[in-house]
Design a protein around this motif. Structure first.
Motif, mmCIF file in Angstrom:
data_model
loop_
_atom_site.group_PDB
_atom_site.id
_atom_site.type_symbol
_atom_site.label_atom_id
_atom_site.label_comp_id
_atom_site.label_asym_id
_atom_site.label_seq_id
_atom_site.Cartn_x
_atom_site.Cartn_y
_atom_site.Cartn_z
ATOM 1 N N VAL A 120 -4.159 10.340 16.579
ATOM 2 C CA VAL A 120 -2.983 9.491 16.357
ATOM 3 C C VAL A 120 -3.320 8.037 16.704
ATOM 4 N N GLY A 121 -2.424 7.133 16.309
ATOM 5 C CA GLY A 121 -2.579 5.736 16.703
ATOM 6 C C GLY A 121 -3.124 4.840 15.613
ATOM 7 N N SER A 122 -3.577 5.424 14.504
ATOM 8 C CA SER A 122 -3.986 4.582 13.370
ATOM 9 C C SER A 122 -3.714 5.331 12.071
ATOM 10 N N LEU A 123 -3.722 4.565 10.996
ATOM 11 C CA LEU A 123 -3.395 5.141 9.687
ATOM 12 C C LEU A 123 -4.661 5.235 8.860
ATOM 13 N N GLU A 124 -5.204 6.434 8.779
ATOM 14 C CA GLU A 124 -6.329 6.645 7.864
ATOM 15 C C GLU A 124 -6.396 8.126 7.518
ATOM 16 N N ALA A 125 -7.104 8.413 6.465
ATOM 17 C CA ALA A 125 -7.169 9.797 5.998
ATOM 18 C C ALA A 125 -7.628 10.713 7.127
ATOM 19 N N GLY A 126 -6.919 11.825 7.287
ATOM 20 C CA GLY A 126 -7.292 12.811 8.299
ATOM 21 C C GLY A 126 -6.538 12.670 9.607
ATOM 22 N N GLU A 176 -3.209 12.330 12.020
ATOM 23 C CA GLU A 176 -1.898 12.983 11.957
ATOM 24 C C GLU A 176 -0.855 11.997 11.424
ATOM 25 N N ALA A 177 0.088 12.540 10.646
ATOM 26 C CA ALA A 177 0.978 11.672 9.859
ATOM 27 C C ALA A 177 2.206 11.232 10.663
ATOM 28 N N ASP A 178 1.956 10.423 11.689
ATOM 29 C CA ASP A 178 3.026 9.828 12.498
ATOM 30 C C ASP A 178 3.105 8.344 12.141
ATOM 31 N N VAL A 179 4.259 7.945 11.635
ATOM 32 C CA VAL A 179 4.365 6.620 11.021
ATOM 33 C C VAL A 179 5.700 5.998 11.385
ATOM 34 N N VAL A 180 5.692 4.687 11.641
ATOM 35 C CA VAL A 180 6.964 3.971 11.776
ATOM 36 C C VAL A 180 6.990 2.863 10.726
ATOM 37 N N ILE A 181 8.157 2.620 10.188
ATOM 38 C CA ILE A 181 8.300 1.538 9.207
ATOM 39 C C ILE A 181 9.295 0.531 9.742
ATOM 40 N N LEU A 182 8.795 -0.677 9.966
ATOM 41 C CA LEU A 182 9.666 -1.737 10.467
ATOM 42 C C LEU A 182 10.310 -2.473 9.300
ATOM 43 N N ASP A 183 11.589 -2.731 9.444
ATOM 44 C CA ASP A 183 12.284 -3.661 8.556
ATOM 45 C C ASP A 183 12.049 -5.053 9.150
ATOM 46 N N LEU A 184 11.293 -5.866 8.432
ATOM 47 C CA LEU A 184 10.889 -7.160 9.001
ATOM 48 C C LEU A 184 12.005 -8.197 8.956
ATOM 49 N N SER A 233 0.834 -1.200 0.000
ATOM 50 C CA SER A 233 0.000 0.000 0.000
ATOM 51 C C SER A 233 0.866 1.247 0.000
ATOM 52 N N ILE A 234 0.211 2.339 -0.250
ATOM 53 C CA ILE A 234 0.897 3.641 -0.176
ATOM 54 C C ILE A 234 0.156 4.521 0.831
ATOM 55 N N VAL A 235 0.927 5.083 1.738
ATOM 56 C CA VAL A 235 0.379 6.052 2.693
ATOM 57 C C VAL A 235 0.836 7.427 2.230
ATOM 58 N N ARG A 236 -0.121 8.259 1.841
ATOM 59 C CA ARG A 236 0.212 9.608 1.339
ATOM 60 C C ARG A 236 0.021 10.626 2.457
ATOM 61 N N MET A 237 1.035 11.440 2.652
ATOM 62 C CA MET A 237 1.019 12.403 3.755
ATOM 63 C C MET A 237 1.182 13.809 3.192
ATOM 64 N N GLU A 238 0.411 14.726 3.735
ATOM 65 C CA GLU A 238 0.477 16.105 3.234
ATOM 66 C C GLU A 238 0.212 17.070 4.381
ATOM 67 N N ASP A 239 1.083 18.034 4.547
ATOM 68 C CA ASP A 239 0.929 19.064 5.585
ATOM 69 C C ASP A 239 0.658 18.462 6.965
ATOM 70 N N GLY A 240 1.381 17.402 7.271
ATOM 71 C CA GLY A 240 1.288 16.842 8.620
ATOM 72 C C GLY A 240 0.157 15.865 8.832
ATOM 73 N N LEU A 241 -0.680 15.664 7.808
ATOM 74 C CA LEU A 241 -1.799 14.735 7.966
ATOM 75 C C LEU A 241 -1.710 13.609 6.938
ATOM 76 N N ILE A 242 -2.394 12.518 7.239
ATOM 77 C CA ILE A 242 -2.490 11.439 6.256
ATOM 78 C C ILE A 242 -3.597 11.806 5.271
ATOM 79 N N ARG A 243 -3.212 11.773 4.010
ATOM 80 C CA ARG A 243 -4.183 12.145 2.977
ATOM 81 C C ARG A 243 -4.986 10.925 2.544
ATOM 82 N N GLU A 244 -4.286 9.814 2.314
ATOM 83 C CA GLU A 244 -5.009 8.574 2.026
ATOM 84 C C GLU A 244 -4.092 7.377 2.206
#
Ligand code: GUN
Ligand code: ZN
Length: 446
Positions: free
Chosen positions: A373-379, A381-389, A31-42
């Motif tokens: 915060v705490g989940s990834l959905e549009a609207g 705040e764009a706080d994200v961690v990416i784990l290398d599995l 998937s792609i998480v798009r972030m814009e101006d501090g928020l998740i766009r989609e």
């Protein structure tokens, strides 16, 4: 500013303790998480979103990466960063011998600024994007933390510790000073940008009834302000609280009498509570920060997560927390591992989905911030961690034999640590890590 990240995505659309693991999880392998101006766009499958990226939208790809909501540490003492891994005492002696002397050094704003920087670096390196933080009795230690976090636009909650007895005299304030300092800090920092000020009486043992009256007044003046403290961590602590407050039914009753058991109040530990105290949490909406590393390291006991979530009634908001420096790791993955083992000692196997929930959306719920915060959905705040599995040879080997997403998550939380954090984004900006080329054979699904 527009940035998009690509990888497998895992987030929560509900509480797995309530609706079950499968219904609570949203997972998509590319998937792609798009972030814009501090928020998740989609958040969209890559196949759909790739063709629609805007000119100038930066795409950062993480093959073999798992995109998660940034981890939230709902109880931590940043000034104890320097005394992590201090040997051989239990709570009250540990405070006297290690925590109080170190906290005394935060009278010096330069020292506070230096440790605040170290602390934030450790957060980002470990994928922590948001935290609810105890500072020290010195207001300058609060200023230092907020100043250090300001360039990152981090969702940070923090407060000056209030304590006017049962600690060294050079570390005490007074009821009046507690009020005046808190008001000044509230005026300067509360709800500026993504910051919140948190009313922070250390615990019942170090506040006089007069200081708790001050807390009651502050709580009444600011009904939606976060309150943080400690409860029922250690048997000797509980005995002392009973002696100091003979008119109160129990530890939780001390806080209740001063208006401090309410929504947006969060208490660390809660290991040795009575039925009455658990009911008080349930009835008032107060929350618990479960700090398993600290509880093991300081020898405090085994919190039973089933009491929060699994007694058939409405859950008590409970999140995971490092409790540095009683805790011995900044890594939320290490925290999940210890939560699993502590639950095992209580005869309960905490599922990996629930453990990841407790470090993300569950912690956000405990802080009443799950709408931001705490989940990834549009609207959100764009706080994200990416784990290398595939962050270590052993994990890589073990991942090859995993047969389900749950098993892969379990391997990450039991064997993973800060090496598993490929990148951390706060307010849509990368604050740690980056795109490391990963070998072809690291694809998540094979
Ligand atoms: N109780 C009161 N203060 C503290 C502290 O700094 N750490 C822990 N673990 N428990 C506390
Ligand atoms: Zn604590």
């Amino acid at each position: 500013m527009k940035t998009a990240v690509r990888g497998a995505v895992l987030t929560f659309q509900g509480d797995p303790f309530v609706i079950g693991d499968d219904a609570a999880v949203h997972y998509h392998e590319d998937s792609i998480v798009r972030m814009e101006d501090g928020l998740i766009r989609e958040v969209r499958p890559a196949g759909e979103a790739l063709g629609e990226l805007d000119a100038g939208e930066r795409l950062e790809e993480y093959p073999g990466g798992l995109i998660l909501p940034g981890f939230i540490d709902c109880h931590v003492h940043y000034p104890q960063t320097g005394i992590i891994a201090s040997y051989g005492t239990q709570l009250l002696e540990w405070l006297e011998k290690y925590a109080f002397p170190e906290e005394g050094r935060f009278r010096d704003p330069e020292y506070a600024a230096r440790i605040a920087g170290v602390y934030l670096g450790e957060c980002f390196r470990n994928g922590i994007t948001s935290a609810c933080v105890f500072c020290t009795v010195f207001p300058q230690s609060v200023d230092a933390l907020f100043a250090a976090a300001e360039p990152y636009a981090m969702r940070l909650m923090a407060g000056k510790v209030l304590m006017d007895r049962n600690a060294p005299p050079w570390l005490l304030d007074t009821p009046q000073k507690a009020y005046d300092d808190s008001k000044r800090l509230i005026h300067r920092r509360h709800k500026t940008g993504r910051f919140e000020y948190v009313m922070t009486p250390r615990f019942a043992l170090t506040s006089s009834p007069e200081q708790l009256e001050v807390c009651a007044a502050l709580a009444a003046e600011h009904p939606d302000m976060l309150i943080q403290s400690h409860i029922s961590e250690n048997p000797r602590e509980i005995d002392r609280v009973r002696e100091l407050f003979p008119d109160c039914a129990d530890y939780a009753d001390v806080y209740a009498r001063y208006g401090l058991m309410r929504p947006r109040a969060i208490y660390g530990h809660g290991i040795h509570m009575s039925e009455r105290e658990w009911d008080l949490f349930r009835e008032t909406g107060a929350a618990i920060a479960h700090c398993p590393n600290s509880n093991l390291f300081v020898g405090s006991g085994c919190f039973d997560i089933r009491r929060s979530y699994m007694d058939g009634r409405a859950p008590i908001r409970t999140g995971l927390a490092t409790d540095i420096g009683g805790g011995d790791s900044f890594s939320p993955l290490r925290c999940m591992a210890e939560a699993y083992k502590v639950a095992q000692l209580n005869g309960y196997a905490l599922s990996p989905v629930k453990a990841f929930y407790l470090a993300t959306r569950g912690a956000a719920r405990a802080l009443y911030l799950d709408d931001r915060v705490g989940s990834l959905e549009a609207g959100m705040e764009a706080d994200v961690v990416i784990l290398d599995l595939f962050s270590t040879p052993l994990i890589r080997r073990r991942m090859a034999t995993c047969e389900s997403l749950a098993e892969q998550l379990f391997v990450q939380m039991i064997l993973g640590d800060e090496r598993a954090v490929a990148a951390t984004y706060v307010s849509g900006r990368r604050v740690f890590g980056g795109i490391r080329p990963l070998p072809e054979d690291r694809a998540f699904h094979e």
